[in-house]
Design a protein around this motif. Structure first.
Motif, PDB file in Angstrom:
ATOM      1  N   ASP A   1      -2.393  -6.687  -0.735  1.00 38.89           N
ATOM      2  CA  ASP A   1      -2.352  -8.135  -0.970  1.00 38.89           C
ATOM      3  C   ASP A   1      -3.073  -8.500  -2.256  1.00 38.89           C
ATOM      4  N   GLN A   2      -4.213  -7.854  -2.484  1.00 34.96           N
ATOM      5  CA  GLN A   2      -4.983  -8.077  -3.713  1.00 34.96           C
ATOM      6  C   GLN A   2      -4.118  -7.785  -4.935  1.00 34.96           C
ATOM      7  N   GLN A   3      -3.401  -6.687  -4.892  1.00 33.94           N
ATOM      8  CA  GLN A   3      -2.539  -6.320  -6.013  1.00 33.94           C
ATOM      9  C   GLN A   3      -1.468  -7.382  -6.244  1.00 33.94           C
ATOM     10  N   PHE A   4      -0.854  -7.842  -5.183  1.00 37.67           N
ATOM     11  CA  PHE A   4       0.261  -8.779  -5.313  1.00 37.67           C
ATOM     12  C   PHE A   4      -0.198 -10.188  -5.672  1.00 37.67           C
ATOM     13  N   ARG A   5      -1.411 -10.564  -5.323  1.00 34.99           N
ATOM     14  CA  ARG A   5      -1.928 -11.868  -5.736  1.00 34.99           C
ATOM     15  C   ARG A   5      -2.107 -11.929  -7.246  1.00 34.99           C
ATOM     16  N   ARG A   6      -2.294 -10.788  -7.885  1.00 36.62           N
ATOM     17  CA  ARG A   6      -2.472 -10.724  -9.333  1.00 36.62           C
ATOM     18  C   ARG A   6      -1.145 -10.736 -10.082  1.00 36.62           C
ATOM     19  N   GLU A   7      -0.054 -10.564  -9.378  1.00 37.44           N
ATOM     20  CA  GLU A   7       1.248 -10.389 -10.014  1.00 37.44           C
ATOM     21  C   GLU A   7       2.126 -11.612  -9.825  1.00 37.44           C
ATOM     22  N   ARG A   8       3.273 -11.578 -10.466  1.00 34.61           N
ATOM     23  CA  ARG A   8       4.220 -12.679 -10.359  1.00 34.61           C
ATOM     24  C   ARG A   8       4.656 -12.849  -8.910  1.00 34.61           C
ATOM     25  N   GLY A   9       5.117 -14.044  -8.563  1.00 28.49           N
ATOM     26  CA  GLY A   9       5.421 -14.372  -7.182  1.00 28.49           C
ATOM     27  C   GLY A   9       6.703 -13.777  -6.639  1.00 28.49           C
ATOM     28  N   ASN A  10       7.651 -13.428  -7.487  1.00 27.56           N
ATOM     29  CA  ASN A  10       8.949 -12.955  -6.990  1.00 27.56           C
ATOM     30  C   ASN A  10       9.047 -11.435  -6.977  1.00 27.56           C
ATOM     31  N   HIS A  11       7.961 -10.789  -6.663  1.00 28.41           N
ATOM     32  CA  HIS A  11       7.921  -9.328  -6.645  1.00 28.41           C
ATOM     33  C   HIS A  11       8.855  -8.796  -5.569  1.00 28.41           C
ATOM     34  N   THR A  12       9.628  -7.771  -5.895  1.00 34.06           N
ATOM     35  CA  THR A  12      10.583  -7.219  -4.928  1.00 34.06           C
ATOM     36  C   THR A  12       9.940  -6.205  -3.985  1.00 34.06           C
ATOM     37  N   LEU A  13       8.785  -5.675  -4.337  1.00 38.45           N
ATOM     38  CA  LEU A  13       8.043  -4.778  -3.455  1.00 38.45           C
ATOM     39  C   LEU A  13       7.010  -5.624  -2.724  1.00 38.45           C
ATOM     40  N   GLN A  14       6.926  -5.494  -1.424  1.00 37.58           N
ATOM     41  CA  GLN A  14       6.003  -6.297  -0.625  1.00 37.58           C
ATOM     42  C   GLN A  14       4.774  -5.479  -0.240  1.00 37.58           C
ATOM     43  N   PRO A  15       3.634  -6.157   0.039  1.00 36.85           N
ATOM     44  CA  PRO A  15       2.404  -5.435   0.398  1.00 36.85           C
ATOM     45  C   PRO A  15       2.587  -4.460   1.554  1.00 36.85           C
ATOM     46  N   THR A  16       3.308  -4.862   2.582  1.00 39.45           N
ATOM     47  CA  THR A  16       3.515  -3.976   3.734  1.00 39.45           C
ATOM     48  C   THR A  16       4.264  -2.715   3.315  1.00 39.45           C
ATOM     49  N   ALA A  17       5.274  -2.875   2.469  1.00 40.90           N
ATOM     50  CA  ALA A  17       6.029  -1.711   1.993  1.00 40.90           C
ATOM     51  C   ALA A  17       5.136  -0.809   1.147  1.00 40.90           C
ATOM     52  N   LEU A  18       4.271  -1.400   0.319  1.00 40.69           N
ATOM     53  CA  LEU A  18       3.358  -0.606  -0.508  1.00 40.69           C
ATOM     54  C   LEU A  18       2.409   0.207   0.374  1.00 40.69           C
ATOM     55  N   VAL A  19       1.869  -0.417   1.416  1.00 42.30           N
ATOM     56  CA  VAL A  19       0.972   0.290   2.335  1.00 42.30           C
ATOM     57  C   VAL A  19       1.701   1.446   3.001  1.00 42.30           C
ATOM     58  N   HIS A  20       2.905   1.187   3.486  1.00 40.15           N
ATOM     59  CA  HIS A  20       3.659   2.232   4.180  1.00 40.15           C
ATOM     60  C   HIS A  20       4.021   3.371   3.229  1.00 40.15           C
ATOM     61  N   GLU A  21       4.469   3.027   2.025  1.00 46.48           N
ATOM     62  CA  GLU A  21       4.805   4.075   1.053  1.00 46.48           C
ATOM     63  C   GLU A  21       3.569   4.893   0.674  1.00 46.48           C
ATOM     64  N   ALA A  22       2.439   4.218   0.493  1.00 49.19           N
ATOM     65  CA  ALA A  22       1.208   4.930   0.143  1.00 49.19           C
ATOM     66  C   ALA A  22       0.812   5.879   1.265  1.00 49.19           C
ATOM     67  N   PHE A  23       0.876   5.415   2.501  1.00 50.23           N
ATOM     68  CA  PHE A  23       0.477   6.264   3.613  1.00 50.23           C
ATOM     69  C   PHE A  23       1.445   7.423   3.797  1.00 50.23           C
ATOM     70  N   ILE A  24       2.728   7.182   3.613  1.00 53.05           N
ATOM     71  CA  ILE A  24       3.710   8.265   3.694  1.00 53.05           C
ATOM     72  C   ILE A  24       3.430   9.310   2.616  1.00 53.05           C
ATOM     73  N   SER A  25       3.087   8.841   1.408  1.00 51.29           N
ATOM     74  CA  SER A  25       2.750   9.773   0.324  1.00 51.29           C
ATOM     75  C   SER A  25       1.539  10.608   0.689  1.00 51.29           C
ATOM     76  N   LEU A  26       0.536   9.978   1.285  1.00 48.61           N
ATOM     77  CA  LEU A  26      -0.668  10.708   1.675  1.00 48.61           C
ATOM     78  C   LEU A  26      -0.392  11.678   2.820  1.00 48.61           C
ATOM     79  N   ASP A  27       0.552  11.317   3.678  1.00 47.64           N
ATOM     80  CA  ASP A  27       0.888  12.179   4.809  1.00 47.64           C
ATOM     81  C   ASP A  27       1.509  13.491   4.345  1.00 47.64           C
ATOM     82  N   SER A  28       2.134  13.470   3.184  1.00 51.17           N
ATOM     83  CA  SER A  28       2.783  14.680   2.683  1.00 51.17           C
ATOM     84  C   SER A  28       1.856  15.539   1.822  1.00 51.17           C
TER      85      SER A  28
END
Length: 191
Positions: free
Chosen positions: A43-70
């Protein structure tokens, strides 16, 4: 934003150890334990960015955790985990920004505001790709300063946590952040 107390640290460290030994229940418990914190970072990252971002905070968290899982890694504790999350989130955001820029032929620049990370130098406003390139150039000059900025900005870590991860004093972290932010400001204004 703080990470929590000693009990939080030991619980997360224990879950990380079990996860690295292949315990999928520990992975799931860890995700449940750190999910809110990771979502706050996103959320912190997205508050700093433009409002119409196509990547959402939840997706970023899930992608990050999936990356760490591998990743096959021997976790050193909570701070190590959040430091790696900072690197993964930076990579994912930059990859996403590059993809958007390619799709729009240069029109997908993401404007962001760098928070001060308790350093007194004002934060520059820039796009994520320019920031990533500047941090990469800074790392060629001083890997430690670039890493401190990355941990603070992308990982949302406190200066005390950055000091522990980099094995330096809090005073050195303060100085590194001030120097790094001043260097970034000059570098980004020049480009």
């Amino acid at each position: 934003m703080t990470l929590g107390g000693p009990a939080d640290s030991s619980e997360i460290t224990q879950l990380l150890r079990h996860w690295s030994q292949g315990d999928e229940r520990a992975r799931d418990q860890l995700l449940a334990r750190v999910y809110d914190r990771l979502h706050q970072l996103a959320d912190q990252q997205f508050r700093r960015e433009r409002g119409n971002h196509t990547l959402q905070p939840t997706a970023l968290v899930h992608e990050a955790f999936i990356s760490l899982d591998s990743v096959d890694i021997e976790w050193q504790g909570r701070d190590h985990f959040y430091a790696l999350v900072a690197q993964v989130m930076r990579r994912l955001l930059v990859d996403h920004a590059r993809s958007r820029a390619r799709q729009k032929r240069g029109g997908g620049q993401i404007q962001i505001e760098l928070e001060d990370c308790d350093a007194s130098t004002p934060a520059p406003s820039t796009d994520l790709l320019a920031l990533d390139e500047a941090l990469t150039r800074l790392a060629e000059r001083s890997e430690r300063i670039a890493r401190a900025l990355e941990l603070c900005y992308f990982g949302g870590l406190t200066q005390d946590a950055v000091a522990r991860i980099l094995d330096i004093s809090r005073r050195t972290v303060d100085r590194d952040l001030k120097l790094g932010r001043a260097w970034l400001r000059a570098e980004l204004e020049a480009s």
